[in-house]
Design a protein around this motif. Structure first.
Motif, PDB file in Angstrom:
ATOM      1  N   THR A 169       1.239  -1.582   0.234  1.00 23.86           N
ATOM      2  CA  THR A 169      -0.056  -0.036  -0.151  1.00 23.86           C
ATOM      3  C   THR A 169       0.752   1.274   0.371  1.00 23.86           C
ATOM      4  N   ASP A 170       2.295   1.184   0.176  1.00 28.50           N
ATOM      5  CA  ASP A 170       3.263   2.659   0.427  1.00 28.50           C
ATOM      6  C   ASP A 170       3.314   2.403  -0.987  1.00 28.50           C
ATOM      7  N   GLY A 230       0.803  11.219  -1.111  1.00 22.15           N
ATOM      8  CA  GLY A 230       0.391  11.051   0.157  1.00 22.15           C
ATOM      9  C   GLY A 230      -0.595  10.130   0.515  1.00 22.15           C
ATOM     10  N   PRO A 248      -1.705   6.654  -1.277  1.00 24.56           N
ATOM     11  CA  PRO A 248      -1.763   5.722  -1.990  1.00 24.56           C
ATOM     12  C   PRO A 248      -3.491   4.790  -2.200  1.00 24.56           C
ATOM     13  N   ALA A 294      -6.768  -3.758   0.775  1.00 26.43           N
ATOM     14  CA  ALA A 294      -6.989  -3.026   1.206  1.00 26.43           C
ATOM     15  C   ALA A 294      -8.096  -1.899   1.199  1.00 26.43           C
ATOM     16  N   PRO A 324      -6.094  -8.593   4.350  1.00 28.45           N
ATOM     17  CA  PRO A 324      -6.207  -8.113   5.596  1.00 28.45           C
ATOM     18  C   PRO A 324      -7.321  -8.775   6.484  1.00 28.45           C
ATOM     19  N   LYS A 338      -2.731  -3.754   8.751  1.00 24.93           N
ATOM     20  CA  LYS A 338      -3.225  -5.014   8.412  1.00 24.93           C
ATOM     21  C   LYS A 338      -3.701  -5.492   9.319  1.00 24.93           C
ATOM     22  N   ASP A 372      -4.702  14.328   8.851  1.00 30.99           N
ATOM     23  CA  ASP A 372      -3.734  13.307   8.223  1.00 30.99           C
ATOM     24  C   ASP A 372      -2.364  13.331   8.537  1.00 30.99           C
ATOM     25  N   PRO A 375       1.382   7.417   4.469  1.00 29.88           N
ATOM     26  CA  PRO A 375       1.222   6.603   3.210  1.00 29.88           C
ATOM     27  C   PRO A 375       1.094   5.511   3.450  1.00 29.88           C
ATOM     28  N   GLY A 376      -0.089   4.963   3.354  1.00 26.18           N
ATOM     29  CA  GLY A 376      -0.520   3.684   3.320  1.00 26.18           C
ATOM     30  C   GLY A 376      -0.257   2.497   4.285  1.00 26.18           C
ATOM     31  N   ASN A 436      -2.409   2.209   6.463  1.00 25.71           N
ATOM     32  CA  ASN A 436      -3.765   1.143   6.679  1.00 25.71           C
ATOM     33  C   ASN A 436      -3.542  -0.207   6.176  1.00 25.71           C
ATOM     34  N   GLY A 437      -2.673  -0.460   4.919  1.00 28.71           N
ATOM     35  CA  GLY A 437      -3.077  -1.604   4.664  1.00 28.71           C
ATOM     36  C   GLY A 437      -1.216  -2.579   4.839  1.00 28.71           C
ATOM     37  N   MET A 438      -0.789  -1.991   5.662  1.00 31.16           N
ATOM     38  CA  MET A 438       0.877  -2.548   6.011  1.00 31.16           C
ATOM     39  C   MET A 438       0.127  -3.297   6.985  1.00 31.16           C
ATOM     40  N   GLU A 463       5.884  -4.675   8.094  1.00 30.43           N
ATOM     41  CA  GLU A 463       6.110  -3.543   7.003  1.00 30.43           C
ATOM     42  C   GLU A 463       6.124  -1.762   7.717  1.00 30.43           C
ATOM     43  N   THR A 483     -12.400  -9.089  16.835  1.00 25.19           N
ATOM     44  CA  THR A 483     -12.873  -9.519  15.919  1.00 25.19           C
ATOM     45  C   THR A 483     -13.499  -8.218  15.110  1.00 25.19           C
ATOM     46  N   GLN A 486     -12.018  -4.840  15.914  1.00 27.21           N
ATOM     47  CA  GLN A 486     -10.614  -4.585  14.745  1.00 27.21           C
ATOM     48  C   GLN A 486     -10.923  -4.200  14.175  1.00 27.21           C
ATOM     49  N   ASN A 487     -12.002  -5.033  13.244  1.00 32.06           N
ATOM     50  CA  ASN A 487     -13.139  -4.675  12.438  1.00 32.06           C
ATOM     51  C   ASN A 487     -13.553  -3.111  12.005  1.00 32.06           C
ATOM     52  N   ASN A 490     -10.575  -0.494  11.858  1.00 34.06           N
ATOM     53  CA  ASN A 490     -10.090  -1.177  10.469  1.00 34.06           C
ATOM     54  C   ASN A 490     -11.023   0.402   9.677  1.00 34.06           C
ATOM     55  N   GLU A 491     -11.867   0.328   9.391  1.00 35.86           N
ATOM     56  CA  GLU A 491     -13.135   1.558   9.211  1.00 35.86           C
ATOM     57  C   GLU A 491     -12.678   2.612   9.394  1.00 35.86           C
ATOM     58  N   ASN A 507      -9.227   3.808   7.974  1.00 40.25           N
ATOM     59  CA  ASN A 507     -10.245   4.253   6.363  1.00 40.25           C
ATOM     60  C   ASN A 507     -11.302   5.172   6.218  1.00 40.25           C
ATOM     61  N   ARG A 534     -13.765   5.035   6.793  1.00 41.85           N
ATOM     62  CA  ARG A 534     -15.056   4.854   6.065  1.00 41.85           C
ATOM     63  C   ARG A 534     -16.171   5.276   6.992  1.00 41.85           C
TER      64      ARG A 534
END
Lengths: 310, 465
Positions: A137-138, A156, A158, A163, A249, B230, B282, B286-287, B289-291, B295, B434, B437-438, B441-442, B445, B447
């Motif tokens: 994701t980065d 900033g 991506p 995910a 994820p 993740k 902000d 960057p990124g 949220n999916g790492m 990572e 669980t 955690q979901n 994650n929202e 992001n 959402r």
């Protein structure tokens, strides 16, 4: 010597049949039995609770959406894989045009065949690691790195790929197709090569174009192979566990974000191993078994055609 | 922690087959359902407590083999090998089998089902066997007899007298202590003291200061905050700690108990709203949220992000990629105005559950192994090998040199004094955890917003075990 025939056959069959019954049929039957209990999966203690697991299952929104995702895979995966494999196989075997006439593939066909088959030799675990690098994701991710370099996305923010609730399942589908095309390409190539060349040559002499050769000759003659591929891919679409559970994820066997890439197998495993609801998970297993069985029968029936002899 | 271990669905069929082969002996499906294969119960004959004396309270038979399984995660598994050497010194005839693995569930679940579990298990990591599930299935030895056994370094004391407060509670389900949480873990934010010194940033005490500093950090071209996207439970360390400090220990208890009314407490919304300022500003790497944890923590070690939430295993986990002059430091979650707990309060407590299965062949040996872990020698060896503290009071001698991160977290624990709190729901309410955690994650992001997060947390309490 005729009377010795049956003991002879039975002698050969008894070991595989017993193994099959003990290792395949018996566990299936056990799963049916376990699905009627409140087994925790952590000991052999359990109580009979009738069909309560099934009643609960059909009211479980997460499971219903997981079934939906599997059905979506079922629509996309076989169609996309077979079409791509057929197209490539056709181009590699009969799609070429040379000045001297005759039937052959495009230039460098042998080399392409090896390249296309390459994903097939990678294990699922390697595929998963490889594509997590691609979808990272980065900017360290292959896709995001390229897109950022090209100025197509904001460094900033991506893209989230796996995910992202709207993209995750499609990303996995892409990997499944990528890894499957090579195998079916080789399968279809073998089938195409068994088609007598004079049929193609006759078509060429009559002035048939590529598209006509494909639809009028190749496709009908390959129908049985395609049917086999279809059933295999349908079963793969009902599974997809290894990739979804490792790539997407979400706590315990993926399926995230927020169940957006949940499939039946990941939900089954989470209930079986993590939540200690093994009886409930067995009920899911039974449902998956019947869905897969019905789909196989239906697709074999629907695609049944008269065999063309050549 | 939280590694994405490769997994194949075929494993489950293999396991089903293994169970089948065992059950086949008992004749029918019903017999299998009715409980066990019969052969397993015979192994229970060496019940501990029989024939024990002061020196050997559990009655360990010197020649009995010992089967040890260790989660090979943030702490590695070298420390366990030194415990095994200690065990061998006393019971020279014991043949010890050691397995260090990340696949605790896949490797051990079939063994539990077959009634053939190991004697000691460090049951941790993303694939841990859930303690609530094992306890519900009566698979765990009541460790009360360990608590009442004499302390090896000073036999006038009992084991229960030398444990840090909270250790017993953390492993107790339904009034029985079923797991010894051996590692004293501290949770909070981590940063590079060197980076902060170089840039002249002051370490924030309040959440407002933290958010202001995030703005400064961002202006300096560094991402203020990274998390292990993740695996959203890391972000929950921040959110739930803000909530705990705001709402106090009673609220912690209510959340752990999956009490739906806990979520109506204004402290919950206040905590998550404060956390949401990170998203509003902000301030995320960057990124992130999916790492994965690897990572994002690596990016943090490389100086791409200033703060990251984690437990005190972080330093050992990242030891290979951390620059030599990184000077890792720990920061308790900064305070909000109106907090019921002081600013120094931290989430800290016993983690890394060690269990002795009730059907273990050498149950006495398993208990004795735990007793040996709880000595100055054992505790010191763990601290040296795994760069973390144990639940043994004053467990580390002067000879053990701590790394900067561990040192800074132990300073924070001392500063907190009795103001520590801990959540047990991640261990004991897995389905609720669980769901939470979901929801997180929202949230990261964007959402959903803070109010939706509270609503989802409240709804998740229906997953109570």
């Amino acid at each position: 010597m005729r009377h010795r025939k049956y003991p002879f056959i039975v002698g050969f069959l008894i070991v595989p049949v017993v193994l099959y019954v003990v290792l395949v049929i018996w566990p299936y039957l056990q799963t049916f039995g376990y699905s009627l209990t409140d087994w925790s999966g952590a000991s052999q203690k359990m109580n009979f609770i009738g069909l309560r697991n099934y009643a609960k299952l059909f009211g479980d929104n997460v499971f219903i959406s997981a079934v939906g995702h599997n059905l979506l895979l079922l629509l996309v995966l076989p169609v996309a894989t077979i079409l791509l494999a057929l197209f490539f196989a056709f181009m590699l075997n009969v799609g070429g045009r040379s000045g001297t006439g005759g039937v052959q593939g495009v230039r460098g066909a042998a080399f392409y065949k090896i390249i296309f088959f390459f994903p097939q030799v990678l294990s699922v675990a390697i595929l998963s690691v490889l594509f997590q690098g691609v979808y990272r994701t980065d900017q360290g991710g292959l896709l995001n790195g390229i897109l950022v370099k090209l100025g197509l996305e904001d460094a900033g923010h991506p893209w989230q790929w796996l995910a992202d609730p709207d993209l995750g399942l499609w990303c996995v589908t892409g990997v499944l197709i990528w890894s499957g095309v090579g195998f079916y390409l080789v399968l279809f190539s073998a089938a195409m090569q068994s088609v007598p060349k004079d049929i193609y040559e006759a078509a060429l002499l009559d002035g048939a174009k590529r598209a006509q050769t494909f639809f009028k000759i190749t496709l009908p003659l390959l129908w049985e192979t395609i049917q086999t591929a279809w059933v295999y891919l349908a079963i793969a679409a009902m599974d997809a566990f290894a990739l979804v559970s490792t790539m997407t994820p979400g706590a315990y066997y993926g399926g995230g974000p927020d169940h957006h890439s949940e499939i039946m197998a990941t939900y089954l495993m989470r209930n079986f191993i993590t939540f200690g609801k093994a009886g409930y998970a067995c009920a899911m297993g039974v449902v998956i078994f019947f869905i897969t069985l019905i789909l196989s029968v239906v697709s074999l029936r629907v695609t049944r055609r008269e065999k063309i002899e050549f | 922690m939280g590694s994405a271990t490769e997994y194949n669905r075929r494993d489950i069929f293999k396991r089903a087959a293994a169970v089948t082969v065992l059950a086949a002996g008992s004749g029918s499906l019903l017999a299998a359902c009715a409980g066990g294969t019969g052969s397993s119960s015979d192994n229970n004959s060496a019940a501990p407590g029989t024939g024990g004396n002061a020196a050997n309270p559990f009655g360990v038979k010197a020649g009995d083999p010992l089967d040890v399984v260790i989660f090979k995660g943030g702490y590695g598994d070298d420390y366990a090998k030194s415990f095994e050497d200690m065990y061998k010194k006393t019971y020279a005839g014991a043949n010890i089998s050691h397995l260090g693995t990340q696949d605790i569930s896949p490797k051990l679940q079939p063994r539990f089902n077959a009634g053939n579990p190991p004697d000691v298990i460090d049951d941790s990591g993303a694939q841990q066997l859930k303690i609530d599930v094992l306890a519900g299935a009566d698979q765990l030895t009541d460790l009360t007899k360990l608590l009442d056994a004499p302390y090896l370094d000073d036999p006038s004391k009992k084991i229960r007298d030398v444990l840090l407060p909270g250790t017993i509670e953390q492993g107790t389900i339904g009034g029985k202590m079923v797991s010894l949480n051996y590692v004293y873990t501290v949770f909070g934010l981590w940063y590079s003291a060197k980076l902060f010194k170089d840039k002249g940033w002051a370490v924030p005490k309040t959440w407002d200061e933290f958010i202001t500093l995030c703005g400064t950090i961002k202006a300096a071209g560094i991402a203020p905050f990274a998390h292990q996207g993740k695996y959203p439970y890391y972000a929950n360390y921040v959110i739930l700690d803000l909530i705990a400090k705001q709402g106090g220990l009673d609220l912690v208890k209510k959340i752990d108990a999956c009490d739906a009314t806990a979520w109506d407490d204004p402290a919950v919304l206040a905590g998550v709203t404060a956390f949401y300022k990170i998203m509003d500003g902000d301030f995320l790497l960057p990124g992130t949220n999916g790492m994965t944890h690897t990572e994002s923590q690596t990016a943090w070690c490389q100086g791409k992000a200033a703060f990251i939430p984690s437990g005190s295993w972080l330093e050992n986990e990242m030891i290979k990629v951390t620059p030599a002059d990184f000077d890792m430091a720990f920061l308790p979650i900064p305070s909000l105005s109106g907090d019921k707990l002081p600013a120094t309060a931290v989430r800290a407590g016993a983690g890394e559950p060690f269990i002795v299965p009730s059907k273990a062949k050498n149950q006495a040996g398993g208990l004795e192994f735990l007793r040996m872990m709880l000595t100055k020698e054992g505790s010191g060896k763990f601290a040296a090998a795994a760069n973390s503290l144990t639940v043994l009071k004053d467990g580390i001698g002067a000879d053990v040199v701590l790394k900067p991160g561990t040192k800074s977290s132990s300073v924070a624990v001392t500063a907190a004094g009795s103001n520590t709190f801990n959540f047990s729901y991640p261990d004991l309410q897995t389905a609720f955890d669980t769901e939470l955690q979901n929801a997180t994650n929202e949230l990261v992001n964007k959402r959903i917003g803070p109010k939706d997060w509270v609503a989802r947390g409240k709804a998740a309490t229906s997953k109570k075990v």
